[in-house]
Design a protein around this motif. Sequence first.
Motif, PDB file in Angstrom:
ATOM      1  N   HIS A 180      43.099  43.388  41.138  1.00 47.43           N
ATOM      2  CA  HIS A 180      43.185  42.019  41.512  1.00 47.43           C
ATOM      3  C   HIS A 180      43.890  41.596  42.988  1.00 47.43           C
ATOM      4  CE1 HIS A 180      43.399  37.432  41.185  1.00 47.43           C
ATOM      5  NE2 HIS A 180      42.250  37.687  40.305  1.00 47.43           N
ATOM      6  N   PRO A 181      43.522  40.657  43.909  1.00 51.10           N
ATOM      7  CA  PRO A 181      44.107  40.503  45.154  1.00 51.10           C
ATOM      8  C   PRO A 181      45.117  40.048  45.072  1.00 51.10           C
ATOM      9  CG  PRO A 181      41.705  39.431  44.761  1.00 51.10           C
ATOM     10  CD  PRO A 181      41.907  40.099  43.646  1.00 51.10           C
ATOM     11  N   GLU A 182      45.601  39.359  44.089  1.00 54.17           N
ATOM     12  CA  GLU A 182      46.753  38.421  44.008  1.00 54.17           C
ATOM     13  C   GLU A 182      48.150  39.439  43.491  1.00 54.17           C
ATOM     14  OE1 GLU A 182      46.484  35.116  41.271  1.00 54.17           O
ATOM     15  OE2 GLU A 182      44.944  34.103  42.653  1.00 54.17           O
ATOM     16  N   THR A 183      47.593  40.365  43.086  1.00 51.54           N
ATOM     17  CA  THR A 183      48.712  41.630  42.465  1.00 51.54           C
ATOM     18  C   THR A 183      48.671  43.188  43.340  1.00 51.54           C
ATOM     19  OG1 THR A 183      47.567  42.463  40.638  1.00 51.54           O
ATOM     20  CG2 THR A 183      49.013  40.272  40.231  1.00 51.54           C
ATOM     21  N   ARG A 184      47.559  43.015  44.039  1.00 54.22           N
ATOM     22  CA  ARG A 184      47.368  44.367  44.573  1.00 54.22           C
ATOM     23  C   ARG A 184      48.423  44.719  45.665  1.00 54.22           C
ATOM     24  NH1 ARG A 184      42.560  43.302  47.814  1.00 54.22           N
ATOM     25  NH2 ARG A 184      41.468  43.379  45.830  1.00 54.22           N
ATOM     26  N   SER A 217      47.740  47.189  29.860  1.00 52.44           N
ATOM     27  CA  SER A 217      47.393  46.878  31.181  1.00 52.44           C
ATOM     28  C   SER A 217      46.540  45.624  30.695  1.00 52.44           C
ATOM     29  CB  SER A 217      46.560  47.913  31.728  1.00 52.44           C
ATOM     30  OG  SER A 217      47.276  49.043  32.064  1.00 52.44           O
ATOM     31  N   ARG A 218      46.628  44.462  31.622  1.00 51.26           N
ATOM     32  CA  ARG A 218      45.709  43.263  31.612  1.00 51.26           C
ATOM     33  C   ARG A 218      44.600  43.359  32.726  1.00 51.26           C
ATOM     34  NH1 ARG A 218      50.978  41.650  30.239  1.00 51.26           N
ATOM     35  NH2 ARG A 218      51.164  40.743  28.283  1.00 51.26           N
ATOM     36  N   PHE A 219      43.527  43.071  32.073  1.00 48.76           N
ATOM     37  CA  PHE A 219      42.185  42.853  32.951  1.00 48.76           C
ATOM     38  C   PHE A 219      41.456  41.424  33.210  1.00 48.76           C
ATOM     39  CE2 PHE A 219      42.938  47.007  31.502  1.00 48.76           C
ATOM     40  CZ  PHE A 219      43.096  48.052  32.939  1.00 48.76           C
ATOM     41  N   VAL A 220      41.322  41.156  34.292  1.00 45.59           N
ATOM     42  CA  VAL A 220      40.261  39.810  34.330  1.00 45.59           C
ATOM     43  C   VAL A 220      39.046  40.219  35.111  1.00 45.59           C
ATOM     44  CG1 VAL A 220      42.553  38.361  34.028  1.00 45.59           C
ATOM     45  CG2 VAL A 220      41.523  39.107  36.178  1.00 45.59           C
ATOM     46  N   ARG A 221      38.133  39.271  34.773  1.00 48.82           N
ATOM     47  CA  ARG A 221      36.733  39.274  35.863  1.00 48.82           C
ATOM     48  C   ARG A 221      37.431  38.430  37.022  1.00 48.82           C
ATOM     49  NH1 ARG A 221      32.210  41.519  33.941  1.00 48.82           N
ATOM     50  NH2 ARG A 221      32.134  41.524  31.676  1.00 48.82           N
ATOM     51  N   HIS A 222      36.922  39.231  38.085  1.00 39.16           N
ATOM     52  CA  HIS A 222      36.898  38.510  39.418  1.00 39.16           C
ATOM     53  C   HIS A 222      36.068  38.802  40.237  1.00 39.16           C
ATOM     54  CE1 HIS A 222      39.107  37.037  43.095  1.00 39.16           C
ATOM     55  NE2 HIS A 222      38.838  38.277  43.763  1.00 39.16           N
ATOM     56  N   GLN A 223      35.138  37.761  40.592  1.00 42.41           N
ATOM     57  CA  GLN A 223      34.083  37.731  41.293  1.00 42.41           C
ATOM     58  C   GLN A 223      32.708  38.500  40.487  1.00 42.41           C
ATOM     59  OE1 GLN A 223      34.969  38.936  45.407  1.00 42.41           O
ATOM     60  NE2 GLN A 223      35.844  36.868  45.627  1.00 42.41           N
ATOM     61  N   GLY A 224      32.943  38.645  38.896  1.00 48.64           N
ATOM     62  CA  GLY A 224      32.093  39.068  38.467  1.00 48.64           C
ATOM     63  C   GLY A 224      32.324  40.693  37.860  1.00 48.64           C
ATOM     64  N   ALA A 225      33.311  40.934  38.176  1.00 53.49           N
ATOM     65  CA  ALA A 225      33.728  42.515  38.026  1.00 53.49           C
ATOM     66  C   ALA A 225      35.096  42.493  37.424  1.00 53.49           C
ATOM     67  CB  ALA A 225      33.747  43.515  39.230  1.00 53.49           C
ATOM     68  N   TRP A 226      35.312  43.229  36.489  1.00 53.06           N
ATOM     69  CA  TRP A 226      36.634  43.772  35.957  1.00 53.06           C
ATOM     70  C   TRP A 226      37.521  44.148  37.019  1.00 53.06           C
ATOM     71  CZ3 TRP A 226      37.673  41.493  31.602  1.00 53.06           C
ATOM     72  CH2 TRP A 226      36.990  41.243  30.600  1.00 53.06           C
ATOM     73  N   VAL A 227      38.978  43.510  36.812  1.00 52.94           N
ATOM     74  CA  VAL A 227      39.887  44.361  37.925  1.00 52.94           C
ATOM     75  C   VAL A 227      41.198  44.304  37.150  1.00 52.94           C
ATOM     76  CG1 VAL A 227      38.886  43.392  40.041  1.00 52.94           C
ATOM     77  CG2 VAL A 227      40.182  41.860  38.632  1.00 52.94           C
ATOM     78  N   TYR A 228      42.030  45.272  37.292  1.00 56.15           N
ATOM     79  CA  TYR A 228      43.362  45.264  37.046  1.00 56.15           C
ATOM     80  C   TYR A 228      44.150  44.142  37.266  1.00 56.15           C
ATOM     81  CZ  TYR A 228      48.014  47.339  36.391  1.00 56.15           C
ATOM     82  OH  TYR A 228      49.448  47.465  36.252  1.00 56.15           O
ATOM     83  N   THR A 229      45.181  43.474  36.678  1.00 56.27           N
ATOM     84  CA  THR A 229      46.055  42.536  37.311  1.00 56.27           C
ATOM     85  C   THR A 229      47.436  43.132  37.091  1.00 56.27           C
ATOM     86  OG1 THR A 229      46.018  41.332  34.923  1.00 56.27           O
ATOM     87  CG2 THR A 229      44.620  40.693  36.696  1.00 56.27           C
TER      88      THR A 229
END
Length: 144
Positions: A71-75, A126-138
């Motif tokens: 995720h761009p906020e935690t990358r 690990s926590r994941f969310v959808r970001h712009q339609g795709a799964w990402v690691y947070t």
Amino acid sequence: MSRRTPRPRGTAAPRLTPASPCPCGLPAAYGECCGRFHSGSAAAPTCEALMRSRYAAFVVQDAAYLLRTWHPETRPPGVDFDPAMRWVGLEILETTEGSAFHSTGTVTFRAHYTDDGRPDSLHEKSRFVRHQGAWVYTTAVFVD
């Protein structure tokens, strides 16, 4: 799962071919399993599939894939790999949500590795969310 130690020159990641067994632990060839996610020809359909593919990316030292699926906020700005560390197995212990019908999910796993030949493991949720339609690691919580 990242170790932030620069890799000395000449230290190479394990080489996998599309026909190699996938390091994520599923009974499929790398090219049909996580390799298609790493190449960008497909996106992980569940957070468990993303977790498995991210583990495989650590095995093959694919920093670009790890960053692309973070995720761009935690990358972080980059991923470095410890040349003494070898990932040797993945156990998925629990998943919550994370299917095509969800927007969040978690995967609890144990990743086995050797560090300078000494066996050890990493136990993480690990926590994941959808970001712009795709799964990402947070984020992650280390279990022990």
